[in-house]
Design an enzyme around this catalytic site. Structure first.
Site, PDB file in Angstrom:
ATOM      1  N   ARG A 171       0.823  -1.227   0.000  1.00 15.66           N
ATOM      2  CA  ARG A 171       0.000   0.000   0.000  1.00 15.66           C
ATOM      3  C   ARG A 171       0.849   1.266   0.000  1.00 15.66           C
ATOM      4  O   ARG A 171       0.465   2.292   0.581  1.00 15.66           O
ATOM      5  CB  ARG A 171      -0.980   0.024   1.174  1.00 15.66           C
ATOM      6  CG  ARG A 171      -1.788  -1.234   1.366  1.00 15.66           C
ATOM      7  CD  ARG A 171      -2.531  -1.635   0.128  1.00 15.66           C
ATOM      8  NE  ARG A 171      -3.146  -2.953   0.270  1.00 15.66           N
ATOM      9  CZ  ARG A 171      -3.685  -3.605  -0.760  1.00 15.66           C
ATOM     10  NH1 ARG A 171      -3.649  -3.099  -1.976  1.00 15.66           N
ATOM     11  NH2 ARG A 171      -4.233  -4.776  -0.581  1.00 15.66           N
ATOM     12  N   GLU A 297      -5.977 -12.195   8.514  1.00 18.63           N
ATOM     13  CA  GLU A 297      -5.620 -12.298   7.093  1.00 18.63           C
ATOM     14  C   GLU A 297      -4.467 -13.281   6.877  1.00 18.63           C
ATOM     15  O   GLU A 297      -3.454 -12.942   6.276  1.00 18.63           O
ATOM     16  CB  GLU A 297      -5.294 -10.904   6.524  1.00 18.63           C
ATOM     17  CG  GLU A 297      -6.512  -9.991   6.521  1.00 18.63           C
ATOM     18  CD  GLU A 297      -6.240  -8.587   5.986  1.00 18.63           C
ATOM     19  OE1 GLU A 297      -5.075  -8.184   5.974  1.00 18.63           O
ATOM     20  OE2 GLU A 297      -7.200  -7.920   5.589  1.00 18.63           O
ATOM     21  N   ASP A 376     -12.037  -0.862   7.447  1.00 17.88           N
ATOM     22  CA  ASP A 376     -10.648  -0.744   7.003  1.00 17.88           C
ATOM     23  C   ASP A 376     -10.361   0.567   6.282  1.00 17.88           C
ATOM     24  O   ASP A 376     -10.248   0.567   5.048  1.00 17.88           O
ATOM     25  CB  ASP A 376     -10.288  -1.922   6.090  1.00 17.88           C
ATOM     26  CG  ASP A 376      -8.780  -2.011   5.838  1.00 17.88           C
ATOM     27  OD1 ASP A 376      -8.023  -1.342   6.563  1.00 17.88           O
ATOM     28  OD2 ASP A 376      -8.381  -2.750   4.936  1.00 17.88           O
ATOM     29  N   GLU A 404      -4.497   4.407   0.943  1.00 16.52           N
ATOM     30  CA  GLU A 404      -4.906   3.159   0.305  1.00 16.52           C
ATOM     31  C   GLU A 404      -6.283   3.252  -0.365  1.00 16.52           C
ATOM     32  O   GLU A 404      -6.434   2.924  -1.531  1.00 16.52           O
ATOM     33  CB  GLU A 404      -4.907   2.029   1.351  1.00 16.52           C
ATOM     34  CG  GLU A 404      -5.354   0.686   0.783  1.00 16.52           C
ATOM     35  CD  GLU A 404      -5.260  -0.437   1.809  1.00 16.52           C
ATOM     36  OE1 GLU A 404      -4.821  -0.171   2.949  1.00 16.52           O
ATOM     37  OE2 GLU A 404      -5.614  -1.572   1.471  1.00 16.52           O
TER      38      GLU A 404
END
Lengths: 690, 690
Positions: A171, A297, A376, A404
């Site tokens: 990112r 994740e 997020d 991002e």
């Protein structure tokens, strides 16, 4: 105004431009002709050198810098309170001891009898006081009767770098890593030094240098082979009052330790981490600690062994505690393998559901790092209810400086206004006034530590941040981390003046562009609090269904009749129940839920009337058209500054604003077409939809 | 049945399994005890060695192989017609000279007096005849009274490899390149030899070894430094009757030639290419020629210089002509920077619009390579109207063996039935019977050359094609290139028997799975002739709007009311006008347009009734449900074969079918949900839609 982009952009807000007003220049030269460091602490050296560098550039003559007692003539004295030096103690006596990392600045006399004192509560405080003093010089302030006492609100003011050892930055939108290249730590540390100096100037005192997604090579950063290289960065950071942190892999005992488990309750695992901590502190005595993304994740974590996050974090905390280190444990934990067909699972609930039950179970040197929103880093989200959910746990607010989801430094999106809303958000955890700012700082619950972490937006780009105006986000983050009560207007004004140093009208125009930009970006992208209308992986949009049939828990459920996620208590996922009253009622009710978050909390027909009086569908159309127009207006506005700002910077910003204006049209048309095609409801104003 | 996947999969259809029937084995052994090569041509050597290898494996004893005159005892004689050898000439006299690359196989006598003659019209024909003879042995045929005359319908039977020199394969789903690694040609050529042998066995006579998207390093393949390495591959191909082709960059004169232009009419450019051709033929006397993707998807081409495709192709053709080389010029040319808002531009029209006006303008050694459909290898497209559009130009039908849009060798999708439809498609260019097969072969318009090119589906995977059953596509492509009149049933039966050699019931089951698979894949993916409901870049689905707001000219225009692309003459893009009558009327009319292509040609309401009696929306729902059920059934069916096919192959296919069954459900649910949400029309059968 003749610097190239490289010079001007690279210096960022530490551009030390010659003072134009001759009287003022003379005042600075005279009163600061001699810089005296009260003691030989290295941080005072840094402060003295920086001040001398600034003065030489701004006044044309280099001041003398020396250690020892102040002279009878004009001087600047930099020291640490409590060292017994009389001028320092006097200043502290008048200004009040500001506490850790704070400082007092006092001036008296004038001309040859001028006495300027910068007295830090610590050496680090003295360095911060010096940078504060330099800001006064940069903005042409008079040095008469300075009576300044400042202390940071947040004890931990941290940067998180998502840098990988191959040099890539997850990112990242501003080039490659300044720390790593080709799976090694870079050899030439000069760029890192310049970065540390920039960070110190805005009060950052902690930097994690590697990505929270810790891959194979990065797992070895805590191994003996890499520690000397890491230590040389830490040594350099130390000169600027910054402690170095490392992101670690929870599976490191297996990956590099040769163990067959990473179970946090296994004695061999605990011993391994204790030994590693010892090895690290041998090389880096002031090592900050570990930043950990676990069971998130696909990262390894304690769940594998039937343990919980407290087990995992406390195990690491025990290893670090003897050395004064901290564990920063991220709360970004959710099911990223969700079935899009499943409307019961709600990613927004996840952090609270995971961590609220563990409140009070974490060691004192564990800090939970909580993203500002429950999803997020979207352009618009409610504030995470986890901030109001825990009262016996250290907390760290995580903000994303790198853009991002907010235009990737191709679009102008100045985030300080968004962050201000987050800091000022009242959780009502202990009644009115229980703001996130007071919780994250540790103030509300008298926690030993707290603060703010920002995901960095810098890389090896010549202007650090790609988009030159994205430096404002970096600067603003630091200033807010120091003091969340500063207004967006103050911070913006400061940054523009320090960076562009130009006439008042130009400053006003740039500040206005910055302050409008977040809402402009919001207005042409995802509407009314839905998010993730972006392309998978790269997170650049528009792509309305980009994450609609995916596994990441990010849905808008738009159909022919309506759109939005029902997160109410009665018919939805019950997420609203994670907030304290009256927030839970406000969000839960269609009547009181704010328009801008409506689709985050409710699934409504397109014909639902907003508080603005518009229907949802007409709001979508109107704001897309207005947003694209405003993006075009940003470009026009910038073009009025031609010749008034550094040419290279002008051109670079111009190119990006041109892209933004064009891309905003793409957002407008894709979103409008998507909803027009889906709803069949025409635009009330008959504008072109495809 | 005891081979590992490596052995069995690697041998593909050239598995030489011991003949189980003892009488038959004895017959083969006796009658083929001696192999005589009529002359010392290298290709006859190859044929003799291959036959000996097959016989030894299948009968257990190695035949003698020698050159010279046939003995009085039992023998197999392999030779070339016209060489004067009496048995060969006698066979040709009886069987008729089959013409280039063809062969005659005749048998007479029996036992010790058996005489088997394989007489090629050329040495290559003799090699093909030998592989044909081996197929007879593999299928247990009697050798009595063989009376076979075969010749390929297509002069050019070509493989296109989209291999890059870094070892990657564009749209490859079976590992890395067998030709290149780390920007070099591989050193060990043994795998390439095995590949050439496989290709020769199905009659392939031309292979382009590098990607049509020619990147920087690949541009240098025609430079002196690389030619010796290329030549060693060509030499190896030569042993199997294959000519090597290279994809070239039209900008090579600038990229590697030091010129400042690549203008095809520039004398210096023409001279440069002529010199390059000369250099290439010095190293590779039988070099096939250049494959060119020009002015397509950002590739350089003649447009830069205001020249057309004929200028570009003829310039290269002139360079190659003195050496007998060909230019294969791709017609995949379209605007890939289209604005999705623009409904007038139609990518389907592009190839015809570009090349039809140039018919008759191309040199005799230029061949235009035309994809089967007007868009890009979708599971369902109409046949490109360009095939019926040109009568004075050499044409080459381009098929895609690699399953870019048809399941990427994770899904079973046997394409021979699709290809058969293409070959048999009647363009009506010269009245009824003007099939693509007759046009591509050059037969209809008496063109000097024509044929078929297939984009390869192989890589360095141990079984060549990733999905073991995808070998059937490779085999089927070769067989159809040889003779498009072979039926899908024949080819399938052949491949299954050669590959699995198992009992009749197992063969029937596998053949049935293959023959159903294309329509099964179609039934759960994009409906009724719309395409591109896939993710950008990787082209794997489902993603209904994946290409809807993109620049690639691939849209379905689904809104609340209807879906499809209006390509009619009256209200649409006029694409239907590129077909001859009666096709143009058939496609142009909603009444006569076939259901399976309806949305390719028309934009209709979801309530439009298909010829099947269903509405469009109900067809979408029904076929998705049926398709997913059929995919599940493929898995069940395969499971019934456990123990009946090679275990490693069984497992690998099983894993892929399990993924396919699951992924078909994803397709079903995403597509159905998308349309249900968009239309609000419920499934008439009340099944679960999300």
């Amino acid at each position: 105004m003749n610097q190239t982009l490289t010079q001007a952009g690279y210096a960022a807000w530490l551009r030390y431009v010659r003072v134009e007003d001759e009287c003022r220049r003379e005042e600075y030269r005279t009163r600061c002709a001699e810089i005296v460091l009260a003691t030989d602490l290295p941080l005072l050296q840094t402060a003295g050198e920086e001040l001398a560098r600034a003065l030489e550039a701004m006044t044309g003559s280099a001041p003398r810098v020396r250690e020892g007692d102040p002279p009878s003539g004009a001087h600047v004295l930099i020291g640490v309170i409590g060292s017994g030096q009389s001028e320092i103690e006097a200043a502290a006596g008048e200004g009040g001891n500001p506490g850790e990392d704070g400082f007092v600045i006092r001036s008296s006399g004038s001309g040859q009898s001028s006495c300027l004192v910068i007295a830090g509560a610590t050496a680090r405080g003295a360095l911060y006081g010096t940078f504060h003093f330099i800001r006064l010089l940069q903005t042409g302030a008079s040095l008469d009767h300075l009576r300044i006492t400042e202390a940071p609100v947040n004890r931990l003011r941290m940067m998180n770098h998502w840098d990988n050892m191959d040099g890539s930055i997850e990112r990242g939108y501003a080039g490659r890593s300044i720390f790593f290249r080709n799976n090694r730590i870079v050899e030439d540390l000069s760029r890192i030094r310049d970065y540390a100096r920039l960070m110190a100037s805005i009060g950052i005192n902690a930097v994690a240098i590697n990505n929270v997604n810790v891959h194979e090579e990065e797992t070895k950063l805590i191994a003996d082979a890499y520690l000397p290289d890491v230590a040389s960065i830490a040594a350099l950071f130390r000169e600027y009052g910054i402690r170095l942190y490392l992101s670690i892999s929870f599976a490191a005992p297996m990956a590099i330790g040769g163990l067959d488990t990473a179970d946090p309750l296994s004695p061999s695992v605990r011993a391994w981490w204790a030994e590693r901590a010892k090895a690290i502190y041998r090389e880096i005595p002031d090592f900050g600690g570990f930043l950990v993304k676990a069971d998130s994740e696909f990262r390894p974590g304690p769940f594998t062994y039937g343990r919980n996050h407290a087990d995992g974090a406390n195990m690491l905390a025990a290893a670090l505690a003897p050395h004064g280190g901290q564990v920063i444990w991220r709360c970004f934990v959710y099911n990223c393998q969700q079935d899009w067909r499943d409307r019961k699972t709600d990613r927004a609930r996840a952090a609270y559901d995971h961590f609220k039950p563990l409140d009070g179970k974490f060691a004192d040197n564990v800090i939970l790092q909580i993203k500002n929103g429950p999803i997020d880093f979207q352009v618009r989200e409610p504030v995470s209810p986890l901030f109001g959910g825990m009262h016996a746990t250290n907390q760290l607010l995580e903000l994303q400086i790198t853009q991002e989801y907010t235009g990737q430094q191709k679009h102008l999106c100045y985030l300080v206004p968004q962050w201000k809303e987050v800091f000022e958000f009242d959780t009502h955890a202990e009644g009115e006034g229980s703001t996130v700012a007071r919780i994250a700082s540790g103030f509300l619950y008298h926690r030993p530590v707290g603060g703010v972490a920002g995901v960095s937006n810098i890389g090896d780009d010549e202007a650090w941040t790609g988009h030159p105006l994205a430096q404002a986000n970096l600067y603003g983050f630091g200033r807010l981390a120091w003091n969340p009560l500063l207004t967006a207007g103050q911070i913006t004004q400061e940054w523009v003046q320090l960076t562009f140093g130009c006439d008042a009208e130009t400053q006003r125009i740039i500040a206005d562009m910055l302050l409008r930009s977040w809402r402009i970006y919001e207005s042409y992208t995802a509407p009314l609090g839905v998010g993730f209308m972006v392309n998978p992986h790269n997170h650049y949009g528009p792509n309305v269904d980009g994450y609609e049939y995916d596994k990441w828990g990010t849905y808008h459920y738009a159909d022919h009749y309506g759109i939005g996620v029902d997160r109410t208590l009665e018919t939805g996922t019950g997420y609203t129940g994670q907030y304290h009253s009256p927030l839970r009622e406000i969000y839960n009710s269609l009547e009181t839920c704010p328009d801008e978050l409506l689709l985050f909390f409710h699934h409504v027909p397109y014909t639902h009337e907003l508080k603005s009086g518009k229907t949802v569908i007409q709001h979508i159309y109107d704001s897309r058209f207005e947003g694209a127009d405003m993006a075009a207006d940003l470009l026009d506005t910038w073009q009025s500054l031609r010749g008034k700002v550094d040419e290279a910077c002008y051109t670079r910003v111009l190119e990006r604003l041109a892209h933004q204006a064009e891309h905003a049209k793409e957002w407008r048309d894709v979103i409008n077409t998507y909803f027009y095609r889906k709803t069949g409801i025409p635009d009330a104003k008959g504008r072109q939809i495809y």
